[in-house]
Design a protein around this motif. Structure first.
Motif, PDB file in Angstrom:
ATOM      1  N   VAL A   1       0.405  -1.068  -0.448  1.00 18.36           N
ATOM      2  CA  VAL A   1       0.228  -0.255  -0.229  1.00 18.36           C
ATOM      3  C   VAL A   1       1.042   1.510   0.016  1.00 18.36           C
ATOM      4  O   VAL A   1       0.491   2.373  -0.617  1.00 18.36           O
ATOM      5  CB  VAL A   1      -0.824   0.071   1.339  1.00 18.36           C
ATOM      6  CG1 VAL A   1      -2.198  -0.917   1.219  1.00 18.36           C
ATOM      7  CG2 VAL A   1       0.094   0.140   2.464  1.00 18.36           C
ATOM      8  N   ASP A   2       2.153   0.886   0.511  1.00 20.59           N
ATOM      9  CA  ASP A   2       3.121   1.921   0.595  1.00 20.59           C
ATOM     10  C   ASP A   2       4.682   1.938   0.314  1.00 20.59           C
ATOM     11  O   ASP A   2       4.979   0.802   0.860  1.00 20.59           O
ATOM     12  CB  ASP A   2       2.219   2.669   1.774  1.00 20.59           C
ATOM     13  CG  ASP A   2       3.641   4.084   2.116  1.00 20.59           C
ATOM     14  OD1 ASP A   2       3.531   5.365   0.530  1.00 20.59           O
ATOM     15  OD2 ASP A   2       4.307   4.429   3.256  1.00 20.59           O
ATOM     16  N   VAL A   3       4.910   2.405  -0.268  1.00 25.96           N
ATOM     17  CA  VAL A   3       6.453   2.535  -0.563  1.00 25.96           C
ATOM     18  C   VAL A   3       7.686   3.830   0.521  1.00 25.96           C
ATOM     19  O   VAL A   3       7.013   4.957  -0.389  1.00 25.96           O
ATOM     20  CB  VAL A   3       6.699   2.668  -2.128  1.00 25.96           C
ATOM     21  CG1 VAL A   3       8.499   2.094  -2.531  1.00 25.96           C
ATOM     22  CG2 VAL A   3       5.713   1.376  -2.813  1.00 25.96           C
ATOM     23  N   ALA A   4       8.612   3.435   0.523  1.00 25.78           N
ATOM     24  CA  ALA A   4       8.445   3.956   1.851  1.00 25.78           C
ATOM     25  C   ALA A   4      10.377   4.205   1.594  1.00 25.78           C
ATOM     26  O   ALA A   4      11.045   3.589   0.885  1.00 25.78           O
ATOM     27  CB  ALA A   4       8.903   4.246   3.306  1.00 25.78           C
ATOM     28  N   LEU A   5      10.820   5.990   1.092  1.00 26.09           N
ATOM     29  CA  LEU A   5      11.907   6.102   0.793  1.00 26.09           C
ATOM     30  C   LEU A   5      13.483   6.743   1.511  1.00 26.09           C
ATOM     31  O   LEU A   5      12.657   7.532   2.249  1.00 26.09           O
ATOM     32  CB  LEU A   5      11.973   7.073  -0.811  1.00 26.09           C
ATOM     33  CG  LEU A   5      11.200   6.744  -1.605  1.00 26.09           C
ATOM     34  CD1 LEU A   5      10.794   7.903  -2.887  1.00 26.09           C
ATOM     35  CD2 LEU A   5      11.287   5.649  -2.456  1.00 26.09           C
ATOM     36  N   ASP A   6      14.270   6.632   1.539  1.00 26.30           N
ATOM     37  CA  ASP A   6      14.990   6.698   2.200  1.00 26.30           C
ATOM     38  C   ASP A   6      15.580   8.625   2.037  1.00 26.30           C
ATOM     39  O   ASP A   6      15.309   8.767   0.961  1.00 26.30           O
ATOM     40  CB  ASP A   6      15.718   6.261   3.167  1.00 26.30           C
ATOM     41  CG  ASP A   6      17.304   5.573   1.936  1.00 26.30           C
ATOM     42  OD1 ASP A   6      17.460   6.734   0.729  1.00 26.30           O
ATOM     43  OD2 ASP A   6      17.672   5.512   2.012  1.00 26.30           O
ATOM     44  N   HIS A   7      16.098   9.330   2.678  1.00 28.41           N
ATOM     45  CA  HIS A   7      17.217  10.033   2.747  1.00 28.41           C
ATOM     46  C   HIS A   7      17.681  10.353   1.187  1.00 28.41           C
ATOM     47  O   HIS A   7      17.743  11.326   0.388  1.00 28.41           O
ATOM     48  CB  HIS A   7      17.913  10.904   3.370  1.00 28.41           C
ATOM     49  CG  HIS A   7      19.185  10.526   3.468  1.00 28.41           C
ATOM     50  ND1 HIS A   7      18.968   9.211   4.451  1.00 28.41           N
ATOM     51  CD2 HIS A   7      19.894  10.288   3.190  1.00 28.41           C
ATOM     52  CE1 HIS A   7      20.187   8.274   4.262  1.00 28.41           C
ATOM     53  NE2 HIS A   7      21.292   9.828   3.762  1.00 28.41           N
TER      54      HIS A   7
END
Ligand SMILES: Cc1cc2nc3c(=O)[nH]c(=O)nc-3n(C[C@H](O)[C@H](O)[C@H](O)COP(=O)(O)OP(=O)(O)OC[C@H]3O[C@@H](n4cnc5c(N)ncnc54)[C@H](O)[C@@H]3O)c2cc1C
Ligand SMILES: N[C@@H](Cc1c[nH]c2cc(Cl)ccc12)C(=O)O
Length: 534
Positions: A214-220
């Motif tokens: 449902v969601d894709v998290a990216l780092d800095h």
């Protein structure tokens, strides 16, 4: 599940973890291959949605797919029955030149005589109006609907079956294979292959999660740090493979990688598909894919065990979905009356880069062209081989990423040129759709090549110069089969002695006649297989 695992990419010796989002043909082919390549040294998780369906229409392949099965140490008898698979000796193009005409693109190398391609000799001294029949044994086998194996299972051309199936020998792959043209490919149901490989993969330790991402998290740094699922929490890994189909959930939606559309050169962007039950005891199982030209595209016919996969590929600029379905139903006849049609919008083109940061798109998520030459599964297979070859060692792996992306770009752009040739080279120009194929933009390099081919049939010096799966002879088949571009023979052949060429044409005819007599039909072959299995 591995959390914070990105760090161990720089830590050799540790298990690498790969999260594959999407469980269609691309997802499961990738998972199975990674396990076959790396065993327990790679942790593979496949997460697939139960709600979002996978594409599966009854697919045709390249012959190269055998390297995939060989790599997994699978024999035909292991997977073919599970996938309703049949043999394919080539593609049969109907009505591309004019109504009633057909020609083949077969799995057979084009010969040469005294340093000139047989196609060049054929232009100088055609034996009949059929280039394919005169130059390839396979064309007669397709016309006579023969199987590439004898009833006892012996293959057609023993010599090219080296390294297949002893289970122990070194495994080859597409790019390394330099042997003779393998004589056949397959038709099968891709969703059944995905199912078969689900078992293969999970038996070897692939973790299988049925859930929606449902969601894709990216780092800095813009790398994926984890994906969130609806019911199974977060998943994280060193490498994420986006196999979410045309959605391209990670590559396009999360990372925003631009898409290079091929629509300007290849306008077919829609399909309507039917899976038609068929009594194969009564209907011939043609050993080829058929592509029949239509008013706004073409219809594929793919014979499978006990059904036919068929569909109309068209440009929505020229035809509505309703008209396409009506034409397809008329084409198929009453057998399709109770079958529900599957309408598909196709995203034609390629992701600018298929590997971005720690995400690699494979399958429809990376790119797709209309299925005229059965390239979809070939793209997947090629991408998988390349990702194993260029498997990342760490985040700063730009050289490897760039090399991978170049090889994917070459395959897609080469195939784009090859497909464009089918349309600009088809003699047919009887309505707006077919007239436009003669004036539409084509890649500049292809336009230059065509000018050369008018005077010298395609060879390794004049076709798209990077590996893209298609040999120069394939270009000869389309150019001389589709008949819209006039090609001249080399003037040297007016001076050369034609005796050896005549011997070669005679040999092909005699060999074709003999094999048509000896080989069983596909129906007889599969009936014998079934009887033996009982
Ligand atoms: C009309 C047509 C004809 C074709 N004919 C041929 C042919 O003859 N020969 C050939 O080689 N190829 C052919 N292809 C291509 C072939 O069918 C595909 O390449 C192949 O099936 C691979 O598809 P895929 O796995 O990339 O995507 P899909 O089959 O679309 O699978 C996508 C997967 O992602 C999952 N998913 C999507 N979103 C999420 C989410 N948010 N969370 C979790 N999971 C998600 C879905 O559940 C599914 O499992 C054809 C394609 C089309 C459209
Ligand atoms: N490497 C491919 C190329 C190929 C050679 N002949 C054909 C015919 C068709 Cl229909 C597709 C593909 C091909 C392969 O060997 O499969």
């Amino acid at each position: 599940m591995n959390s914070g695992a990105a760090a161990n990419l720089t830590d050799p010796g540790k298990t690498k973890s790969v999260v594959i989002v999407g469980g269609g043909t691309a997802g499961w082919m990738t998972a199975a291959y990674l396990k076959a390549a790396f065993g327990d040294r790679v942790d593979v998780t496949v997460v697939e949605s139960a709600q979002i369906g996978a594409i599966g229409v009854g697919e045709a392949t390249f012959s190269d797919i055998r390297h995939f099965f060989e790599f997994l140490r699978l024999e035909e008898s292991d997977w073919m029955p599970a996938c309703n698979a049949t043999y394919k000796l080539g593609v049969r193009f109907e009505d591309w030149r004019e109504p009633g005409h057909h020609f083949y693109h077969p799995f057979e190398q084009l010969g040469s005589v005294d340093g000139f391609s047989l196609s060049d000799w054929w232009l100088r001294m055609p034996q009949s109006s059929r280039f394919d029949r005169d130059c390839f044994v396979m064309a007669a086998l397709c016309d006579a609907e023969r199987s590439p194996r004898y009833a006892d299972g012996t293959p057609l051309a023993q010599g090219v079956f080296e390294n297949v199936g002893d289970g122990q020998s070194a495994r080859s792959n597409i790019a390394e294979y330099q042997g003779a043209q393998f004589p056949y490919a397959y038709h099968f149901e891709a969703h059944l292959l995905a199912k078969f490989l689900t078992k293969y993969g999970t038996d070897r330790g692939v973790k299988h999660i049925t859930d929606n991402v449902v969601d894709v998290a990216l780092d800095h740094q813009g790398f994926v740090s984890h994906v969130n699922t609806a019911e199974n929490g977060t998943l994280s890994g060193d490498l994420y493979i986006d196999c979410t189909g045309f959605r391209a959930l990670l590559l396009k939606q999360a990372l925003g990688e631009p898409f290079v559309s091929f629509q300007d050169t290849l306008p077919n962007n829609s399909a309507v598909a039917l899976q038609v039950p068929m009594d194969m005891e009564r209907k011939a199982i043609r050993p080829c894919t058929t592509a029949t030209a239509q008013d706004a595209g073409w219809i594929w016919t793919i014979p499978l065990i006990s059904r036919i996969g068929t569909g109309y590929v068209y440009a929505d600029e020229y035809l509505s979905a309703e008209e396409a379905e009506k034409t397809l139903r008329e084409f198929v006849g009453p057998e399709a009356a109770d079958v529900q049609a599957n309408h598909i919008k196709m995203r034609i083109g390629r992701s600018e880069r298929s590997w971005v940061n720690n995400v690699v798109g494979i399958g429809l998520a990376s790119g797709f062209v209309e299925p005229l030459e059965s390239t979809g599964i070939f793209f997947i297979h090629h991408a998988i081989e390349q990702i194993v070859r260029y498997f990342p060692g760490g985040r700063d792996d730009d050289v490897r990423r760039d090399a991978y992306n170049r090889s994917i770009e070459h395959v897609m752009e080469g195939v784009r040129e090859f497909l464009c040739l089918h349309y600009v080279g088809a003699k047919r120009a009887d309505n707006r759709y077919w007239k436009d194929t003669k004036t539409r933009k084509i890649p500049d390099a292809l336009a230059e090549r065509i000018e050369i081919w008018k005077h010298k049939v395609p060879d390794s010096e004049s076709v798209y110069p990077y590996y893209h799966g298609l040999p120069p002879y394939s270009y000869n088949c389309i150019l001389l089969g589709a008949g819209g571009i006039e090609v001249k023979h080399s003037p040297a052949l007016d001076l050369a002695d034609p005796t050896a060429a005549q011997v070669e044409f005679d040999r092909i005819r005699q060999k074709a006649d003999k094999l048509v007599q000896e080989l069983p039909s596909q129906n007889e072959f599969f009936a014998a297989m079934r009887a033996n299995a009982k």
